[in-house]
Design a protein around this motif. Structure first.
Motif, PDB file in Angstrom:
ATOM      1  N   ASN A  52       0.784  -1.353   0.162  1.00  0.00           N
ATOM      2  CA  ASN A  52       0.004   0.128  -0.176  1.00  0.00           C
ATOM      3  C   ASN A  52       0.835   1.284  -0.156  1.00  0.00           C
ATOM      4  OD1 ASN A  52      -2.261  -1.538   0.025  1.00  0.00           O
ATOM      5  ND2 ASN A  52      -2.516  -1.440   2.291  1.00  0.00           N
ATOM      6  N   SER A  56       0.993   4.693  -2.412  1.00  0.00           N
ATOM      7  CA  SER A  56       0.768   5.819  -1.890  1.00  0.00           C
ATOM      8  C   SER A  56       1.692   6.249  -0.705  1.00  0.00           C
ATOM      9  CB  SER A  56      -0.762   5.853  -1.403  1.00  0.00           C
ATOM     10  OG  SER A  56      -1.052   7.249  -1.201  1.00  0.00           O
ATOM     11  N   GLU A  59       0.343   8.591   1.878  1.00  0.00           N
ATOM     12  CA  GLU A  59      -0.665   8.197   2.598  1.00  0.00           C
ATOM     13  C   GLU A  59      -0.421   7.262   3.841  1.00  0.00           C
ATOM     14  OE1 GLU A  59      -5.336   6.102   2.047  1.00  0.00           O
ATOM     15  OE2 GLU A  59      -3.853   6.685   0.428  1.00  0.00           O
ATOM     16  N   TYR A  60       0.417   6.215   3.510  1.00  0.00           N
ATOM     17  CA  TYR A  60       1.001   5.272   4.256  1.00  0.00           C
ATOM     18  C   TYR A  60       2.135   5.238   5.241  1.00  0.00           C
ATOM     19  CZ  TYR A  60      -2.980   2.811   2.424  1.00  0.00           C
ATOM     20  OH  TYR A  60      -4.471   2.159   2.092  1.00  0.00           O
ATOM     21  N   SER A  63       1.828   5.096   8.914  1.00  0.00           N
ATOM     22  CA  SER A  63       1.592   3.611   9.369  1.00  0.00           C
ATOM     23  C   SER A  63       2.513   2.523   9.241  1.00  0.00           C
ATOM     24  CB  SER A  63       0.184   3.309   8.425  1.00  0.00           C
ATOM     25  OG  SER A  63      -0.946   3.896   8.687  1.00  0.00           O
TER      26      SER A  63
END
Length: 207
Positions: A52, A56, A59-60, A63
């Motif tokens: 992921n 992107s 965005e990740y 995380s």
């Protein structure tokens, strides 16, 4: 003499179309096989997080760091994401060029398009088999050479207990590579089948 030159030029054009078409179709088969394998491969949760991120990064990123990735690992994955974006950029142009070359081959005669498809299948199988054997018998060496070529900055080596090594072990890349190999063979098999169908239809049209 003019007819002879025209026939010779026409013959050379056919050869060039067959060769260029075959090269594009072989490259396209591996790109599509890679995309299919990434979609179908059963990644675990940590591996999926990495995938992921590659799609992107912004965005990740947080995380990934929370999951345990270091700044150096994130930096390497950003390089990987950039490489994957370049690969994605090649797919559509190769589809278009491959289609145009197949149309041109068709205009030059069914024998030309049949030869292009068969050469693509033979060349693709030979390349896939070579890469497959290298992966099986020289995986570690091949993996290292790949990284040296595409990541010459050398930020791809991490300790055995690092997040990337633990979550993305060599076995995962090996199995993913085998899946890419399998899909590539299937696509090249479709090339060969298409050439056979063209031959069959030509014989039936003569009856």
């Amino acid at each position: 003499f003019e007819n002879t030159n025209a026939n010779e030029n026409h013959k050379q054009l056919k050869i060039m179309v067959i060769l260029f078409c075959s090269v594009i179709l072989v490259m396209l088969s591996f790109l599509l096989a890679y995309k299919l394998a990434v979609v179908i491969f059963p990644f675990n949760s940590e591996q999926q997080l990495v995938m992921n991120f590659l799609q992107s990064p912004a965005e990740y990123r947080s995380s990934l760091i929370v999951a345990g990735a270091s700044n150096l690992e994130v930096k390497h994955l950003i390089d990987v994401a950039a490489l994957m974006q370049i690969i994605d950029l090649f797919i559509i142009p190769e589809l278009v060029i491959g289609l145009l070359l197949l149309i041109l081959a068709g205009h030059l005669g069914k024998k030309t398009i049949r030869s292009a498809l068969r050469l693509s299948a033979i060349g693709g199988v030979a390349l896939a088999t070579t890469l497959g054997l290298l992966s099986i018998f020289l995986f570690d060496k091949s993996f290292d050479i790949f990284h040296q070529i595409y990541f010459p900055q050398g930020n791809y080596q991490f300790s055995a207990d690092s997040f990337l090594i633990q979550s993305m072990p060599a076995e995962m890349f090996f199995h993913l590579g085998l899946l890419i190999f399998l899909f590539a063979l299937i696509i090249q098999g479709l090339y060969l089948l298409s050439s056979y169908l063209i031959t069959t239809r030509r014989r039936r049209s003569r009856v």
